[in-house]
Design a protein around this motif. Structure first.
Motif, short mmCIF file in Angstrom:
data_model
loop_
_atom_site.label_atom_id
_atom_site.label_comp_id
_atom_site.label_asym_id
_atom_site.label_seq_id
_atom_site.Cartn_x
_atom_site.Cartn_y
_atom_site.Cartn_z
N LEU B 20 31.50 2.58 -9.66
CA LEU B 20 32.58 3.50 -9.31
C LEU B 20 33.55 2.75 -8.40
CD1 LEU B 20 33.47 6.54 -9.49
CD2 LEU B 20 32.36 6.83 -7.30
N ASN B 21 34.81 2.76 -8.78
CA ASN B 21 35.82 2.17 -7.93
C ASN B 21 36.33 3.21 -6.96
OD1 ASN B 21 36.60 -0.53 -8.14
ND2 ASN B 21 37.24 -0.16 -10.25
N MET B 22 36.01 3.04 -5.70
CA MET B 22 36.52 3.98 -4.71
C MET B 22 37.74 3.31 -4.08
SD MET B 22 34.11 5.89 -2.03
CE MET B 22 34.79 6.80 -0.68
N GLY B 23 38.88 3.81 -4.42
CA GLY B 23 40.10 3.19 -3.95
C GLY B 23 40.63 2.20 -4.95
N PRO B 24 41.73 1.47 -4.73
CA PRO B 24 42.50 1.48 -3.49
C PRO B 24 43.26 2.77 -3.23
CG PRO B 24 43.51 0.06 -5.10
CD PRO B 24 42.24 0.50 -5.68
N GLN B 25 43.39 3.65 -4.23
CA GLN B 25 44.01 4.94 -3.94
C GLN B 25 42.93 6.00 -3.89
OE1 GLN B 25 45.99 3.08 -6.42
NE2 GLN B 25 47.22 2.45 -4.69
N HIS B 26 42.52 6.36 -2.72
CA HIS B 26 41.47 7.36 -2.55
C HIS B 26 41.72 8.04 -1.21
CE1 HIS B 26 37.54 9.10 -1.75
NE2 HIS B 26 37.31 9.02 -3.04
N PRO B 27 41.50 9.36 -1.12
CA PRO B 27 41.84 10.06 0.13
C PRO B 27 41.08 9.56 1.34
CG PRO B 27 41.32 11.63 -1.62
CD PRO B 27 41.06 10.28 -2.17
N SER B 28 39.92 8.95 1.17
CA SER B 28 39.09 8.66 2.34
C SER B 28 38.93 7.19 2.64
CB SER B 28 37.70 9.26 2.15
OG SER B 28 37.83 10.62 1.98
N THR B 29 39.71 6.33 2.00
CA THR B 29 39.57 4.92 2.35
C THR B 29 40.62 4.51 3.39
OG1 THR B 29 40.84 4.39 0.39
CG2 THR B 29 38.48 4.19 0.23
N HIS B 30 41.34 5.49 3.94
CA HIS B 30 42.26 5.27 5.05
C HIS B 30 43.23 4.15 4.77
CE1 HIS B 30 40.13 7.96 7.79
NE2 HIS B 30 39.11 7.62 7.06
N GLY B 31 43.82 4.19 3.61
CA GLY B 31 44.75 3.14 3.26
C GLY B 31 44.36 2.56 1.92
N VAL B 32 44.62 1.28 1.76
CA VAL B 32 44.40 0.68 0.45
C VAL B 32 43.17 -0.21 0.44
CG1 VAL B 32 46.68 0.88 -0.53
CG2 VAL B 32 46.21 -0.92 1.09
N LEU B 33 42.07 0.29 0.93
CA LEU B 33 40.81 -0.42 0.79
C LEU B 33 40.20 -0.01 -0.53
CD1 LEU B 33 38.51 -2.12 2.13
CD2 LEU B 33 37.53 0.04 2.81
N ARG B 34 39.56 -0.97 -1.18
CA ARG B 34 38.86 -0.63 -2.42
C ARG B 34 37.39 -0.96 -2.24
NH1 ARG B 34 39.51 -4.31 -7.49
NH2 ARG B 34 37.72 -3.68 -8.69
N LEU B 35 36.56 -0.01 -2.58
CA LEU B 35 35.12 -0.23 -2.53
C LEU B 35 34.58 -0.18 -3.95
CD1 LEU B 35 33.64 1.96 0.34
CD2 LEU B 35 33.61 -0.49 0.21
N ARG B 36 33.90 -1.24 -4.33
CA ARG B 36 33.22 -1.17 -5.63
C ARG B 36 31.81 -0.69 -5.35
NH1 ARG B 36 32.34 -5.91 -9.14
NH2 ARG B 36 31.85 -4.48 -10.81
N LEU B 37 31.46 0.44 -5.90
CA LEU B 37 30.15 1.00 -5.63
C LEU B 37 29.29 0.94 -6.89
CD1 LEU B 37 31.20 4.21 -3.68
CD2 LEU B 37 30.33 2.10 -2.72
N HIS B 38 28.05 0.57 -6.68
CA HIS B 38 27.08 0.61 -7.77
C HIS B 38 26.19 1.81 -7.51
CE1 HIS B 38 23.64 -1.54 -10.11
NE2 HIS B 38 24.26 -0.65 -10.84
N LEU B 39 26.18 2.76 -8.42
CA LEU B 39 25.55 4.04 -8.12
C LEU B 39 24.47 4.38 -9.14
CD1 LEU B 39 28.82 5.97 -7.51
CD2 LEU B 39 27.03 5.85 -5.82
N GLU B 40 23.46 5.07 -8.63
CA GLU B 40 22.47 5.69 -9.51
C GLU B 40 22.53 7.17 -9.18
OE1 GLU B 40 18.46 4.62 -8.76
OE2 GLU B 40 17.81 5.24 -10.75
N GLY B 41 23.19 7.95 -9.99
CA GLY B 41 23.45 9.34 -9.64
C GLY B 41 24.36 9.36 -8.43
N GLU B 42 23.87 9.93 -7.34
CA GLU B 42 24.69 9.98 -6.13
C GLU B 42 24.26 8.89 -5.14
OE1 GLU B 42 26.53 12.83 -4.37
OE2 GLU B 42 26.93 13.95 -6.20
N ARG B 43 23.22 8.13 -5.47
CA ARG B 43 22.69 7.17 -4.52
C ARG B 43 23.34 5.81 -4.72
NH1 ARG B 43 19.16 8.06 -0.84
NH2 ARG B 43 18.73 10.11 -1.67
N ILE B 44 23.63 5.15 -3.62
CA ILE B 44 24.35 3.88 -3.69
C ILE B 44 23.35 2.73 -3.73
CG2 ILE B 44 25.87 2.34 -2.41
CD1 ILE B 44 27.15 5.01 -1.39
N ILE B 370 38.42 2.03 10.43
CA ILE B 370 39.13 0.82 10.01
C ILE B 370 40.63 1.08 9.92
CG2 ILE B 370 37.30 -0.37 8.78
CD1 ILE B 370 38.29 1.07 6.26
N VAL B 371 41.38 0.02 10.08
CA VAL B 371 42.82 0.06 9.83
C VAL B 371 43.11 -1.07 8.86
CG1 VAL B 371 45.06 -0.41 10.85
CG2 VAL B 371 43.50 1.09 12.00
#
Lengths: 328, 377
Positions: B20-44, B370-371
């Motif tokens: 799941l790509n969280m960001g760079p446009q996401h309400p909770s990444t406080h700007g343009v941070l991108r998090l690549r998440l590897h998920l199993e259901g809801e667990r990271i 973070i900023v």
């Protein structure tokens, strides 16, 4: 069984039954729309007052027409259907969310002699129909073919199924007390509001109902800080608006059921019955709104634990106590 | 040293997990941070921050202009505690060139820096609750922050990206109105802090969402070079204002706020405590401010720090902000390396996030405050 006078009268004013049905449907759709407009305005005002703001003030008296302006904007927006969606599911989901609403509303007795349908099992029918909401949410989430939407849909299904159980368990004591499944009869049977004898059932019902309508602090399926907009991420324009309408109508329905089961329905001094009914319903909705603007959101697993480890056992104990007391 | 396991390679034929790509446009990444998440259901299972979306080449810009011309850049690196960065840069140059700063300017600097720290922490409080789904505290925190911005605006002329510091002092003297406003605000804000504690800290849902979530122990924190409130939340009492007092911080009585646990709740408690300590410092500074000039009289027109290496660090609202300067004696730096706290904090995410839920990601990311431009520089 009490005769539904008003309905009979209502239908007899028209010679042609089809016109009568059309008029009834029109009245219900009108109610859904006006109710949503007024509730959105109320929500904005409640949130604004809680946050030391004014809320809408410019459009119309007290900003009452602000939502109307927003609806006009929403209707004017382009309906975008993304390429990657599962088209049939994506397109049918908003309709699925909206369709049961008229049926649900028609079951609610508003006054002692004002009800569209009344028969033995209105309560069962109403609870069954409100379960359809989940299917619409899941169709939207699945059909959107978007990970955030899917996550929202999966959460919604788990949440709604879990909270339906304590909700039903909280309703059963009332059914046992009145020996009826008809909303009209249950409300008529209350010489005093049942909340006085069933306070726990009322609290359990109200918490579960808040969760059923996906309202904060249980708004996990559309948690915008985690899932952008949850199941309706990919919807724009009036398709999104329809989900919104459904949410606000569902709030009326669960609060109306709470009013009929626990707060004596239309009964009250001085004012006419339907006025009392709406005062109680919108009072409960205002409480729900205060919840939303007060609490942070629960985490998904905490939400499930709350339902299964706290609400269900409590509701079962409450049911057991009711049975014992009734048998004595 | 703990190293993040690389889980971010796509596994062919794996139907149980997803990315799941969280960001760079996401309400909770406080700007343009991108998090690549590897998920199993809801667990990271794995997390990888991808940075660089807000890169503005501040360090490179420093090498292409003289020292004074770089001054407005400093408050744009961390736009939420811009005053601290701005004054910190001035102090770094003053230390390299051994410029004596007048007393009154030192006091003004402390007052402004601490007011700025308050605005930063208030913004964090509001947006953090927003991340957790509470809308109302956001408006309350912003209301209080707005009052602070008005106070700072009255003397600096800007609300966010201040350029108030000068080599050898500050650009403008403050008047009694400013000092009285700052002192009044302290009285007012103490009451508000109690309210925030009653409404937020003691809220049961808030506690459930933050306690034991995103634990960053002292070992991990020190290994990675975590600083500021995140480090103090792990129980390590480190604060540059106490450890290596710069300016006149050694004249004020205040405590290093620490908490145990290193979780999101501990970080919340540290920031809340720090706001109170900032109020203490402001009150003492307002009480003890002397009269006099606010700018050193004999600052050279051309700023030419002596050739060699210079290092200076200040405690920003987010942690250790260090400036490493290499000068060849001309009026343009050879290299100005900025050591910023958020860069380090976001680097711990691959270790802290795995094992938590998707909703915790938002809670943890919000709690390290973070900023983005500060990460990317």
């Amino acid at each position: 069984m009490t005769a539904p006078h008003a309905t009979t009268q209502f239908f007899h004013t028209f010679d042609n039954p089809w016109i009568a049905i059309a008029a009834a449907t029109g009245a219900l759709l009108g109610f859904i729309t006006i109710n949503a407009l007024w509730l959105i305005w109320l929500e904005r005002k409640v949130s604004a007052r809680m946050q030391r703001r004014y809320g809408p003030t410019e459009v119309g008296p007290f900003g009452l027409l602000q939502t109307l302006a927003d609806v006009v904007k929403l209707v004017g927006k382009e309906l975008i259907t993304p390429d990657h969606v599962h088209r049939p599911l994506y397109l049918i989901a908003p309709i699925l969310a909206f369709a049961p609403l008229a049926a649900l509303l028609s079951l609610l007795p508003i006054d002692a002699d004002w009800v569209f349908h009344d028969f033995d099992i209105t309560l069962v029918l109403l609870l069954a129909f409100s379960g359809l909401n989940v299917i619409a949410i899941f169709a939207a989430g699945w059909g959107s073919n978007n990970k955030y939407a899917l996550l929202g849909a999966v959460r919604a299904v788990a949440q709604n199924i879990s909270y339906e159980i304590p909700l039903l368990l909280a309703v059963i004591p009332i059914v046992l007390m009145t020996r009826s499944l008809s909303l009209h009869e249950i409300a008529s049977a209350q010489s005093y509001p049942f909340i006085l004898v069933q306070p726990l059932a009322f609290i359990i019902y109200f918490i579960s109902a808040t969760a059923e309508t996906n309202r904060a602090p249980f708004d996990i399926p559309e948690a915008e800080s985690e899932l952008i907009a949850g199941f309706h991420t990919e919807y724009s324009g009036m398709r999104f608006g329809v989900f919104f309408l459904a949410e606000f109508t569902n709030m009326v329905i669960v609060c109306a059921v709470a009013t009929l089961l626990f707060l004596g329905g239309w009964k009250g001094p001085l004012l006419p019955g339907f006025v009392w009914f709406f005062i109680k319903v919108y009072g409960l909705i205002a409480v729900m709104m205060v919840f939303r603007w007060t609490f942070p959101r629960l985490r998904f697993d905490q939400l499930m634990t709350f339902a299964w480890a706290i609400l269900v056992p409590l509701a079962l104990v409450n049911l057991l106590v009711t049975i014992v007391v009734l048998k004595l | 040293m703990m190293r993040p396991k690389s889980t971010m390679e796509l596994v062919p034929g794996d139907d149980e997990t997803y990315y799941l790509n969280m960001g760079p446009q996401h309400p909770s990444t406080h700007g343009v941070l991108r998090l690549r998440l590897h998920l199993e259901g809801e667990r990271i299972l794995g997390a990888e921050p991808v940075i660089g979306y807000g890169h503005r080449a501040h360090e490179k810009m420093a090498e292409n202009r003289d020292y004074l011309q770089f001054l407005p850049n400093t408050s744009r690196i961390d736009y939420l505690s811009g005053m601290i960065y701005n004054l910190g840069y001035c102090q770094a140059i003053e230390k390299a060139m051994q410029i004596e700063v007048p007393e009154r300017a030192e006091y003004i600097r402390v007052i402004c820096a601490e007011l700025n720290r308050l605005t930063s922490h208030l913004l964090w409080l509001g947006t953090y609750l927003l991340d957790l789904g509470g809308f109302t505290p956001f408006l309350y925190a912003f209301d209080d922050r707005e009052k602070l911005l008005d106070i700072l605006d009255s003397v600096t002329g800007s609300r966010l990206t201040y350029c108030y510091g000068r080599f050898g002092g500050v650009s403008m003297d403050v008047d009694d109105t400013f000092l009285r406003a700052a002192a009044d605000y302290c009285t007012y804000f103490r009451k508000r802090l109690d309210e925030y504690h009653a409404l937020v800290t003691h809220n049961i849902i808030f506690r459930h969402r933050t306690k034991g979530v995103g634990v960053m122990g002292p070992e991990l924190a020190l290994d990675y070079g975590v600083s500021g409130p995140c480090l103090r939340a792990a129980g390590v009492a480190r604060d540059l204002r106490k450890d290596e007092p710069y300016g006149i911080y050694d004249r004020f009585a205040f405590d290093i706020v620490t908490a145990e646990g290193g979780d999101c709740f501990a970080r919340h408690m540290v920031r809340m405590g720090e706001m109170e300590q900032s109020l203490n410092i402001i009150e003492q500074a307002v009480g003890g401010i002397p009269d006099g000039p606010v700018l050193a009289p004999k600052v050279p027109k051309r700023i030419r720090p002596p050739a060699g290496e210079h290092y200076f660090a200040v405690e920003s609202a987010r942690g250790h902000f260090g400036m490493y300067l290499r000068s060849d004696g001309t009026d343009v730096p050879v290299r100005l390396k900025l050591r910023t706290p958020s860069f380090v904090h976001v680097a711990t995410m691959p270790v802290v996030l795995p094992g938590t839920m998707l909703a915790d990601t938002v809670a943890i990311l919000g709690s390290i405050d973070i900023v983005i431009p500060e990460i990317d520089r």
